[in-house]
Motif scaffolding. Sequence first.
Motif, mmCIF file in Angstrom:
data_model
loop_
_atom_site.group_PDB
_atom_site.id
_atom_site.type_symbol
_atom_site.label_atom_id
_atom_site.label_comp_id
_atom_site.label_asym_id
_atom_site.label_seq_id
_atom_site.Cartn_x
_atom_site.Cartn_y
_atom_site.Cartn_z
ATOM 1 N N THR A 23 -9.090 61.147 44.758
ATOM 2 C CA THR A 23 -9.985 59.905 44.252
ATOM 3 C C THR A 23 -10.834 59.901 43.287
ATOM 4 O OG1 THR A 23 -10.666 61.018 47.002
ATOM 5 C CG2 THR A 23 -11.639 58.872 45.575
ATOM 6 N N ALA A 25 -12.536 57.282 40.950
ATOM 7 C CA ALA A 25 -13.195 56.134 40.856
ATOM 8 C C ALA A 25 -14.215 55.200 39.914
ATOM 9 C CB ALA A 25 -14.624 56.470 41.906
ATOM 10 N N THR A 27 -17.744 53.637 38.616
ATOM 11 C CA THR A 27 -18.871 53.061 38.368
ATOM 12 C C THR A 27 -19.494 52.719 37.423
ATOM 13 O OG1 THR A 27 -20.181 54.753 38.261
ATOM 14 C CG2 THR A 27 -18.964 55.182 40.316
ATOM 15 N N HIS A 42 -14.599 59.158 37.446
ATOM 16 C CA HIS A 42 -14.972 59.881 38.636
ATOM 17 C C HIS A 42 -13.706 60.156 38.630
ATOM 18 C CE1 HIS A 42 -19.590 58.916 38.369
ATOM 19 N NE2 HIS A 42 -18.779 57.917 38.279
ATOM 20 N N ASP A 44 -12.297 62.496 42.287
ATOM 21 C CA ASP A 44 -13.386 63.768 43.540
ATOM 22 C C ASP A 44 -14.512 63.815 43.480
ATOM 23 O OD1 ASP A 44 -10.480 63.691 45.029
ATOM 24 O OD2 ASP A 44 -9.866 65.866 44.072
ATOM 25 N N SER A 45 -15.409 63.074 43.118
ATOM 26 C CA SER A 45 -17.245 62.863 42.480
ATOM 27 C C SER A 45 -17.416 63.545 41.629
ATOM 28 C CB SER A 45 -17.412 63.423 44.195
ATOM 29 O OG SER A 45 -17.069 62.972 45.294
ATOM 30 N N GLU A 46 -16.760 63.693 40.519
ATOM 31 C CA GLU A 46 -16.481 64.589 39.651
ATOM 32 C C GLU A 46 -16.921 63.865 38.651
ATOM 33 O OE1 GLU A 46 -15.366 67.895 36.250
ATOM 34 O OE2 GLU A 46 -14.126 68.368 38.152
ATOM 35 N N LEU A 47 -18.566 63.813 38.464
ATOM 36 C CA LEU A 47 -17.731 62.820 36.311
ATOM 37 C C LEU A 47 -17.367 63.616 35.227
ATOM 38 C CD1 LEU A 47 -19.050 60.246 35.367
ATOM 39 C CD2 LEU A 47 -20.815 61.372 35.016
ATOM 40 N N GLU A 50 -18.799 59.310 31.040
ATOM 41 C CA GLU A 50 -19.473 58.012 30.634
ATOM 42 C C GLU A 50 -19.296 57.498 29.475
ATOM 43 O OE1 GLU A 50 -22.594 57.019 33.719
ATOM 44 O OE2 GLU A 50 -23.791 58.446 31.889
#
Length: 79
Positions: A23, A25, A27, A42, A44-47, A50
């Motif tokens: 995945t 993403a 944000t 991200h 798989d939910s790991e940042l 940024e």
Amino acid sequence: MIARIGPLRRRVAERPVPPGPLTLAITTRTDDTGAPDLVGFHVDSELLAELDGRYLSTEVATGFTGRAIGMYVTEGTVL
């Protein structure tokens, strides 16, 4: 992950990815100082990284009036 601002390019993150689905993403958020938004990337939910959202502004992009973020593959394949 490579960030590009005009002619400047910099690798800001790297992560091995196992075979199979994952995945991706993107944000946005405002930091505690009230600075313009930060754009987070991200896997798989790991940042991974940024970045300062100001680099996607009209002033920096010389006339661009919105934000466009695109992902593309530089190695391997995507199904």
